[in-house]
Scaffold this motif. Structure first.
Motif, PDB file in Angstrom:
ATOM      1  N   LYS A 147       0.828  -1.213   0.000  1.00  0.00           N
ATOM      2  CA  LYS A 147       0.000   0.000   0.000  1.00  0.00           C
ATOM      3  C   LYS A 147       0.861   1.261   0.000  1.00  0.00           C
ATOM      4  CE  LYS A 147      -3.695   2.350   2.461  1.00  0.00           C
ATOM      5  NZ  LYS A 147      -4.123   2.797   3.777  1.00  0.00           N
ATOM      6  N   CYS A 163      -3.184   4.824  -1.934  1.00  0.00           N
ATOM      7  CA  CYS A 163      -2.267   3.708  -2.176  1.00  0.00           C
ATOM      8  C   CYS A 163      -1.093   4.250  -2.992  1.00  0.00           C
ATOM      9  CB  CYS A 163      -2.924   2.618  -3.022  1.00  0.00           C
ATOM     10  SG  CYS A 163      -4.295   1.787  -2.221  1.00  0.00           S
ATOM     11  N   ASN A 202      -9.836  -0.861 -12.686  1.00  0.00           N
ATOM     12  CA  ASN A 202     -10.749  -1.303 -11.618  1.00  0.00           C
ATOM     13  C   ASN A 202     -12.126  -0.655 -11.621  1.00  0.00           C
ATOM     14  OD1 ASN A 202      -9.126  -3.253 -10.430  1.00  0.00           O
ATOM     15  ND2 ASN A 202      -7.959  -1.707  -9.303  1.00  0.00           N
ATOM     16  N   ASP A 243     -17.491   2.599   2.986  1.00  0.00           N
ATOM     17  CA  ASP A 243     -17.330   1.336   2.245  1.00  0.00           C
ATOM     18  C   ASP A 243     -16.629   1.562   0.900  1.00  0.00           C
ATOM     19  OD1 ASP A 243     -18.608   0.039   4.256  1.00  0.00           O
ATOM     20  OD2 ASP A 243     -20.553  -0.066   3.238  1.00  0.00           O
ATOM     21  N   LYS A 289     -13.019   1.866   1.582  1.00  0.00           N
ATOM     22  CA  LYS A 289     -12.405   0.592   1.990  1.00  0.00           C
ATOM     23  C   LYS A 289     -12.198  -0.288   0.752  1.00  0.00           C
ATOM     24  CE  LYS A 289     -12.582  -3.499   4.861  1.00  0.00           C
ATOM     25  NZ  LYS A 289     -11.824  -4.163   3.838  1.00  0.00           N
ATOM     26  N   GLU A 290     -13.266  -0.363  -0.048  1.00  0.00           N
ATOM     27  CA  GLU A 290     -13.176  -1.160  -1.282  1.00  0.00           C
ATOM     28  C   GLU A 290     -12.073  -0.613  -2.192  1.00  0.00           C
ATOM     29  OE1 GLU A 290     -16.508  -2.542  -4.434  1.00  0.00           O
ATOM     30  OE2 GLU A 290     -16.098  -0.392  -4.420  1.00  0.00           O
ATOM     31  N   TYR A 291     -12.001   0.717  -2.243  1.00  0.00           N
ATOM     32  CA  TYR A 291     -11.002   1.401  -3.080  1.00  0.00           C
ATOM     33  C   TYR A 291      -9.580   0.940  -2.715  1.00  0.00           C
ATOM     34  CZ  TYR A 291      -8.145   5.495  -4.454  1.00  0.00           C
ATOM     35  OH  TYR A 291      -7.172   6.331  -4.960  1.00  0.00           O
ATOM     36  N   VAL A 292      -9.301   0.935  -1.430  1.00  0.00           N
ATOM     37  CA  VAL A 292      -7.964   0.518  -0.991  1.00  0.00           C
ATOM     38  C   VAL A 292      -7.773  -0.979  -1.264  1.00  0.00           C
ATOM     39  CG1 VAL A 292      -6.459   0.198   1.016  1.00  0.00           C
ATOM     40  CG2 VAL A 292      -7.684   2.360   0.703  1.00  0.00           C
ATOM     41  N   ASP A 293      -8.783  -1.766  -0.952  1.00  0.00           N
ATOM     42  CA  ASP A 293      -8.656  -3.223  -1.138  1.00  0.00           C
ATOM     43  C   ASP A 293      -8.369  -3.589  -2.592  1.00  0.00           C
ATOM     44  OD1 ASP A 293      -9.188  -3.587   1.520  1.00  0.00           O
ATOM     45  OD2 ASP A 293     -11.274  -4.205   1.256  1.00  0.00           O
ATOM     46  N   ILE A 294      -9.194  -3.066  -3.491  1.00  0.00           N
ATOM     47  CA  ILE A 294      -9.051  -3.519  -4.887  1.00  0.00           C
ATOM     48  C   ILE A 294      -7.783  -2.965  -5.535  1.00  0.00           C
ATOM     49  CG2 ILE A 294     -11.527  -3.937  -5.209  1.00  0.00           C
ATOM     50  CD1 ILE A 294     -11.768  -1.374  -6.790  1.00  0.00           C
ATOM     51  N   GLN A 311      -4.961  -2.119  -3.938  1.00  0.00           N
ATOM     52  CA  GLN A 311      -3.804  -2.807  -3.377  1.00  0.00           C
ATOM     53  C   GLN A 311      -3.640  -4.180  -4.054  1.00  0.00           C
ATOM     54  OE1 GLN A 311      -4.257  -2.427   0.916  1.00  0.00           O
ATOM     55  NE2 GLN A 311      -2.303  -3.446   1.132  1.00  0.00           N
ATOM     56  N   TYR A 312      -4.768  -4.822  -4.280  1.00  0.00           N
ATOM     57  CA  TYR A 312      -4.756  -6.132  -4.952  1.00  0.00           C
ATOM     58  C   TYR A 312      -4.124  -5.998  -6.341  1.00  0.00           C
ATOM     59  CZ  TYR A 312      -6.385 -10.594  -6.802  1.00  0.00           C
ATOM     60  OH  TYR A 312      -6.436 -11.841  -7.358  1.00  0.00           O
TER      61      TYR A 312
END
Ligand code: PLP
Length: 416
Positions: free
Chosen positions: A77, A103, A118, A279, A282-287, A289-290
């Motif tokens: 991240k 990120c 994304n 949310d 949170k989703e923004y960081v998750d996807i 970072q993935y």
């Protein structure tokens, strides 16, 4: 040509006309002397003697790094401190209301890649301005999306909200998500800066177009040249417009250390997301970072630590601001020479406010550039004009450039 590439990759190649023209200019300078060549292709700040500017405070802190600071793997991240510094440096006193997270990315380019990847689907149209940085086309195309352009400026030289609205609405008839890249501050290639009211009008268009909550808008504010776009706090006021938006509108600032820290080749930046919804962030960081894990993995540790070192010391931040202000002023002075002479010569240019480039709208741009090259002047031909890098041409060499352009336009029989 014998090819074993997969269908989606066949025929692609990264022929960059900017680097090609730059290489020709460098080769000629070796032959006849740097003082006899005007290389207006380079998108980096060059000093009056033609050398690459690296801010002193950046040089010092890069030198001060310890081996672990420059060699260790950084978190995918990005270091927390680095991301916090990017957010502070990006927004200054104009931090928008809402959930904000970021990120690390390799420059602004990484931001653009991830957002296109994304938030749009293969086959979708991604909306950009007609005057745009050429790499946008490849970033969109390589992800198997389609480029759609709108008219950035009206005939009297203001943000064309009507064209923006028309294209946003049209795309949203066919797609649920719209991704827009808006390099509205010190625009490459024109140097146009959208006012706060113009950013507001863009955001209002998105609010209206996504009233039906099945539609989502993702606006990338490409702020690559932010630090050379005006007075430090004044040029950041527009960020406030991104606060308190409906949860189906996500704004992503494409923040980069390339220009503001002159760390172009260090490949460091951050995607800074702003949303009123927890949310969504949170989703923004998750996807994202993935996707980082699945593309470049982690980013450059050295550049992150150099920024951390600068930002933790108020005196160093002062030095950074002073150095940027100095080069902002220098670029403004160079641009003023061109603008004054172009007006005298009757050479038209797209309204320039600030940034690294000025654009001369003209037909037959390749022919005009070819003629200029015979005169040892190198510029970048675009589809609808010619790009002049004011960041890299000294004041001395700027004198007389408009005259050479006027002659070349005439000789090529080109129209403005
Ligand atoms: C308009 C624009 N956006 C983004 C970038 C990103 O550059 P980098 O990936 O080096 O940060 C550039 C660089 O030239 C640019 O001109």
């Amino acid at each position: 040509m014998y090819s074993i590439a997969a269908p989606h990759a066949k025929g692609k190649s990264a022929e960059d006309n900017i680097f090609a023209a730059n290489n020709r200019a460098i080769a000629l300078a070796k032959e006849i002397g740097v003082e006899n060549v005007t290389n207006a292709t380079v998108g980096s700040i060059l000093d009056e003697d033609g050398s690459l500017v690296v801010l002193d405070v950046v040089k010092q802190e890069l030198k001060n790094l310890t081996p672990p600071e420059f060699c260790a793997y950084a978190p995918i991240k990005g270091y927390d401190e680095f991301l916090k510094d990017c957010i502070d440096q990006c927004f200054g006193k104009s931090r928008p209301e809402g959930y904000i997270d970021a990120c690390a990315t390799p420059g602004g380019t990484g931001v653009l890649h991830h957002v296109v990847h994304n938030y749009s689907e293969p086959g979708d149209e991604v909306l950009i301005t007609d005057w745009h940085w050429g790499a946008y086309d490849s970033l969109i195309d390589d992800n198997n999306r389609k480029v759609r352009t709108f008219s950035f400026l009206t005939s009297d030289g203001h943000f064309n909200a009507a064209s923006f609205k028309e294209n946003v609405e049209d795309i949203l008839k066919k797609q649920d998500n719209i991704v827009i890249i808006l390099n509205g501050i010190a625009n490459n290639p024109t140097g146009y800066c959208m006012s706060v009211a113009e950013w507001q009008s863009a955001v209002d268009v998105l609010k209206e177009a996504t009233k039906d909550e099945t539609k989502n808008a993702i606006l990338i504010a490409d702020v690559a040249y932010l630090d050379y776009s005006g007075e430090k706090e004044e040029c950041r006021e527009f960020f406030k417009v991104f606060g308190g938006l409906p949860k189906n509108i996500l704004v992503v600032c494409a923040y980069t250390l390339s220009k503001g820290f002159t760390m172009y080749g260090q490949r460091m930046g951050a995607m800074i997301g702003i949303s009123s919804d927890k949310d969504v962030i949170k989703e923004y960081v998750d996807i994202n970072q993935y996707s980082s894990r699945a593309t470049w993995s982690n980013c450059n540790s050295a550049a992150q630590h150099a920024m951390i070192r600068i930002c933790q010391d108020p005196e160093k931040i002062k030095q950074l601001d002073a150095e940027r202000a100095k080069y902002y002023k220098l670029i403004q002075e160079r641009a003023a020479i061109f603008v004054e002479e172009a007006q005298k010569e009757g050479v038209k240019f797209v309204p320039y406010i600030s940034g690294f480039f000025i654009t001369i709208p003209v037909t037959n741009s390749q022919a005009v550039c070819d003629i200029l090259e015979k005169d040892h002047v190198f510029m970048v031909p675009l589809k609808k004009g010619i790009r002049l890098a004011v960041c890299s041409v000294s004041k001395k060499k700027m004198h007389g450039l408009a005259h050479k352009l006027a002659l070349a336009i005439k000789e090529a029989g080109a129209q403005q």
